[in-house]
Design a protein around this motif. Structure first.
Motif, PDB file in Angstrom:
ATOM      1  N   PRO A  77       0.802  -1.229   0.000  1.00 12.42           N
ATOM      2  CA  PRO A  77       0.000   0.000   0.000  1.00 12.42           C
ATOM      3  C   PRO A  77       0.834   1.279   0.000  1.00 12.42           C
ATOM      4  O   PRO A  77       0.418   2.301  -0.545  1.00 12.42           O
ATOM      5  CB  PRO A  77      -0.821  -0.120   1.292  1.00 12.42           C
ATOM      6  N   MET A  78       2.022   1.217   0.587  1.00 11.75           N
ATOM      7  CA  MET A  78       2.916   2.385   0.551  1.00 11.75           C
ATOM      8  C   MET A  78       3.303   2.694  -0.892  1.00 11.75           C
ATOM      9  O   MET A  78       3.318   3.863  -1.296  1.00 11.75           O
ATOM     10  CB  MET A  78       4.177   2.109   1.385  1.00 11.75           C
ATOM     11  N   ILE A  79       3.611   1.657  -1.658  1.00 13.92           N
ATOM     12  CA  ILE A  79       3.994   1.843  -3.066  1.00 13.92           C
ATOM     13  C   ILE A  79       2.820   2.417  -3.852  1.00 13.92           C
ATOM     14  O   ILE A  79       2.986   3.320  -4.673  1.00 13.92           O
ATOM     15  CB  ILE A  79       4.480   0.512  -3.678  1.00 13.92           C
ATOM     16  N   GLU A  80       1.624   1.922  -3.595  1.00 16.02           N
ATOM     17  CA  GLU A  80       0.438   2.421  -4.299  1.00 16.02           C
ATOM     18  C   GLU A  80       0.149   3.886  -3.984  1.00 16.02           C
ATOM     19  O   GLU A  80      -0.355   4.617  -4.822  1.00 16.02           O
ATOM     20  CB  GLU A  80      -0.773   1.560  -3.952  1.00 16.02           C
ATOM     21  N   GLU A  81       0.462   4.307  -2.772  1.00 16.85           N
ATOM     22  CA  GLU A  81       0.223   5.689  -2.336  1.00 16.85           C
ATOM     23  C   GLU A  81       1.224   6.672  -2.954  1.00 16.85           C
ATOM     24  O   GLU A  81       0.944   7.854  -3.084  1.00 16.85           O
ATOM     25  CB  GLU A  81       0.340   5.721  -0.804  1.00 16.85           C
ATOM     26  N   ALA A  82       2.372   6.187  -3.354  1.00 12.64           N
ATOM     27  CA  ALA A  82       3.474   7.046  -3.808  1.00 12.64           C
ATOM     28  C   ALA A  82       3.170   7.766  -5.107  1.00 12.64           C
ATOM     29  O   ALA A  82       2.498   7.245  -5.992  1.00 12.64           O
ATOM     30  CB  ALA A  82       4.741   6.212  -3.961  1.00 12.64           C
ATOM     31  N   GLN A  83       3.743   8.975  -5.213  1.00 13.93           N
ATOM     32  CA  GLN A  83       3.677   9.767  -6.437  1.00 13.93           C
ATOM     33  C   GLN A  83       5.057   9.900  -7.082  1.00 13.93           C
ATOM     34  O   GLN A  83       5.179  10.374  -8.200  1.00 13.93           O
ATOM     35  CB  GLN A  83       3.115  11.152  -6.114  1.00 13.93           C
ATOM     36  N   ALA A  84       6.070   9.501  -6.338  1.00 19.18           N
ATOM     37  CA  ALA A  84       7.457   9.509  -6.826  1.00 19.18           C
ATOM     38  C   ALA A  84       8.239   8.529  -5.958  1.00 19.18           C
ATOM     39  O   ALA A  84       7.742   8.089  -4.914  1.00 19.18           O
ATOM     40  CB  ALA A  84       8.064  10.906  -6.741  1.00 19.18           C
ATOM     41  N   GLY A  85       9.446   8.186  -6.410  1.00 22.26           N
ATOM     42  CA  GLY A  85      10.227   7.223  -5.644  1.00 22.26           C
ATOM     43  C   GLY A  85      11.719   7.470  -5.726  1.00 22.26           C
ATOM     44  O   GLY A  85      12.214   8.003  -6.719  1.00 22.26           O
ATOM     45  N   ILE A  86      12.405   7.089  -4.649  1.00 26.60           N
ATOM     46  CA  ILE A  86      13.868   7.123  -4.615  1.00 26.60           C
ATOM     47  C   ILE A  86      14.334   5.739  -4.188  1.00 26.60           C
ATOM     48  O   ILE A  86      13.908   5.241  -3.140  1.00 26.60           O
ATOM     49  CB  ILE A  86      14.415   8.168  -3.627  1.00 26.60           C
ATOM     50  N   ILE A  87      15.178   5.127  -5.015  1.00 27.12           N
ATOM     51  CA  ILE A  87      15.747   3.817  -4.712  1.00 27.12           C
ATOM     52  C   ILE A  87      17.254   3.986  -4.571  1.00 27.12           C
ATOM     53  O   ILE A  87      17.910   4.485  -5.483  1.00 27.12           O
ATOM     54  CB  ILE A  87      15.443   2.794  -5.824  1.00 27.12           C
ATOM     55  N   VAL A  88      17.784   3.570  -3.418  1.00 20.96           N
ATOM     56  CA  VAL A  88      19.230   3.588  -3.205  1.00 20.96           C
ATOM     57  C   VAL A  88      19.709   2.146  -3.268  1.00 20.96           C
ATOM     58  O   VAL A  88      19.291   1.312  -2.466  1.00 20.96           O
ATOM     59  CB  VAL A  88      19.602   4.238  -1.853  1.00 20.96           C
ATOM     60  N   ASN A  89      20.547   1.866  -4.237  1.00 21.57           N
ATOM     61  CA  ASN A  89      21.085   0.513  -4.420  1.00 21.57           C
ATOM     62  C   ASN A  89      22.374   0.328  -3.623  1.00 21.57           C
ATOM     63  O   ASN A  89      23.130   1.265  -3.420  1.00 21.57           O
ATOM     64  CB  ASN A  89      21.353   0.255  -5.907  1.00 21.57           C
ATOM     65  N   ASP A  90      22.605  -0.913  -3.217  1.00 19.17           N
ATOM     66  CA  ASP A  90      23.852  -1.317  -2.548  1.00 19.17           C
ATOM     67  C   ASP A  90      24.158  -0.533  -1.279  1.00 19.17           C
ATOM     68  O   ASP A  90      25.309  -0.231  -0.996  1.00 19.17           O
ATOM     69  CB  ASP A  90      25.042  -1.221  -3.511  1.00 19.17           C
ATOM     70  N   SER A  91      23.129  -0.216  -0.516  1.00 13.49           N
ATOM     71  CA  SER A  91      23.376   0.521   0.723  1.00 13.49           C
ATOM     72  C   SER A  91      23.731  -0.434   1.860  1.00 13.49           C
ATOM     73  O   SER A  91      23.293  -1.580   1.868  1.00 13.49           O
ATOM     74  CB  SER A  91      22.139   1.343   1.104  1.00 13.49           C
ATOM     75  N   PRO A  92      24.520   0.043   2.824  1.00 10.93           N
ATOM     76  CA  PRO A  92      24.878  -0.814   3.961  1.00 10.93           C
ATOM     77  C   PRO A  92      23.693  -0.971   4.914  1.00 10.93           C
ATOM     78  O   PRO A  92      22.731  -0.206   4.858  1.00 10.93           O
ATOM     79  CB  PRO A  92      26.023  -0.051   4.626  1.00 10.93           C
ATOM     80  N   MET A  93      23.795  -1.944   5.801  1.00  9.33           N
ATOM     81  CA  MET A  93      22.716  -2.212   6.756  1.00  9.33           C
ATOM     82  C   MET A  93      22.350  -0.979   7.570  1.00  9.33           C
ATOM     83  O   MET A  93      21.179  -0.742   7.841  1.00  9.33           O
ATOM     84  CB  MET A  93      23.135  -3.328   7.714  1.00  9.33           C
ATOM     85  N   ALA A  94      23.321  -0.189   7.968  1.00  5.11           N
ATOM     86  CA  ALA A  94      23.063   0.964   8.825  1.00  5.11           C
ATOM     87  C   ALA A  94      22.266   2.061   8.111  1.00  5.11           C
ATOM     88  O   ALA A  94      21.672   2.916   8.752  1.00  5.11           O
ATOM     89  CB  ALA A  94      24.377   1.539   9.354  1.00  5.11           C
ATOM     90  N   PHE A  95      22.242   2.054   6.783  1.00  2.00           N
ATOM     91  CA  PHE A  95      21.492   3.055   6.025  1.00  2.00           C
ATOM     92  C   PHE A  95      19.998   2.760   6.061  1.00  2.00           C
ATOM     93  O   PHE A  95      19.178   3.647   5.910  1.00  2.00           O
ATOM     94  CB  PHE A  95      21.997   3.102   4.579  1.00  2.00           C
ATOM     95  N   GLY A  96      19.640   1.519   6.264  1.00  4.88           N
ATOM     96  CA  GLY A  96      18.244   1.103   6.320  1.00  4.88           C
ATOM     97  C   GLY A  96      18.131  -0.324   5.841  1.00  4.88           C
ATOM     98  O   GLY A  96      18.225  -0.597   4.663  1.00  4.88           O
ATOM     99  N   CYS A  97      17.945  -1.238   6.758  1.00  4.19           N
ATOM    100  CA  CYS A  97      17.870  -2.658   6.405  1.00  4.19           C
ATOM    101  C   CYS A  97      16.428  -3.119   6.418  1.00  4.19           C
ATOM    102  O   CYS A  97      15.726  -2.949   7.408  1.00  4.19           O
ATOM    103  CB  CYS A  97      18.693  -3.483   7.401  1.00  4.19           C
ATOM    104  N   MET A  98      15.996  -3.723   5.331  1.00  7.94           N
ATOM    105  CA  MET A  98      14.617  -4.207   5.251  1.00  7.94           C
ATOM    106  C   MET A  98      14.484  -5.610   5.823  1.00  7.94           C
ATOM    107  O   MET A  98      13.390  -6.074   6.056  1.00  7.94           O
ATOM    108  CB  MET A  98      14.150  -4.188   3.799  1.00  7.94           C
ATOM    109  N   GLY A  99      15.575  -6.318   5.997  1.00  8.80           N
ATOM    110  CA  GLY A  99      15.532  -7.607   6.672  1.00  8.80           C
ATOM    111  C   GLY A  99      15.187  -8.810   5.824  1.00  8.80           C
ATOM    112  O   GLY A  99      15.161  -9.911   6.337  1.00  8.80           O
TER     113      GLY A  99
END
Length: 155
Positions: A77-99
């Motif tokens: 639902p978050m993706i459906e709500e979005a009007q734009a997006g930012i994807i950061v590739n190859d980020s370290p765990m401390a930047f934001g880990c989705m698990g």
């Protein structure tokens, strides 16, 4: 103000950048806060309603592990709500880990499928100040290019 989904969806740094440029970040932290502060949700550790596992099936097949479906019940639902997006590739765990690697791939795929402005950037290599500056610059320029409140008022 544009609703911008960030990936990783729990990156405090990206969330802060989006807010600083006058947009609304769509981030996991807010969605989790809503979930755990809602009266209809059972007390921890469940934090779900009976309908939420079914919602995950909209984004991932029944054969997919339950954890992926559970995460997608929130992220979809978050993706459906979005009007734009930012994807950061190859980020370290401390930047934001989705698990979950499968959820990560599905999330990025679904964001890319949306017809909306999307910025994809690679996380800067450690110790490379020029890459770090470029990383922030690209995100700032992308966010500046999105319509703001003034432009929406003119429309």
């Amino acid at each position: 103000m544009v609703k911008v989904i960030i990936y990783p969806t729990n990156s405090l740094i990206l969330s802060d950048l989006v807010e600083r440029f006058g947009h609304k970040p769509i981030a996991m932290m807010e969605k989790i806060k809503e979930k755990i502060s809602t009266v209809s949700v059972d007390s921890p550790p469940l934090n779900i309603t009976p309908e939420e596992p079914k919602m995950g099936l909209k984004y991932a097949a029944v054969e997919v592990p339950a954890g992926v479906r559970g995460r997608m019940a929130i992220v979809g639902p978050m993706i459906e709500e979005a009007q734009a997006g930012i994807i950061v590739n190859d980020s370290p765990m401390a930047f934001g880990c989705m698990g979950c690697a499968r959820t990560n791939e599905l999330t990025k795929y679904l964001i890319r499928q949306r017809e909306m402005p999307i910025l994809e950037v690679d996380y800067p290599r450690e110790g490379n100040d020029e890459e770090a500056k470029g990383f922030v610059y690209k995100i700032a320029e992308f966010l500046k290019s999105l319509p703001g409140d003034e432009e929406e008022d003119k429309a």
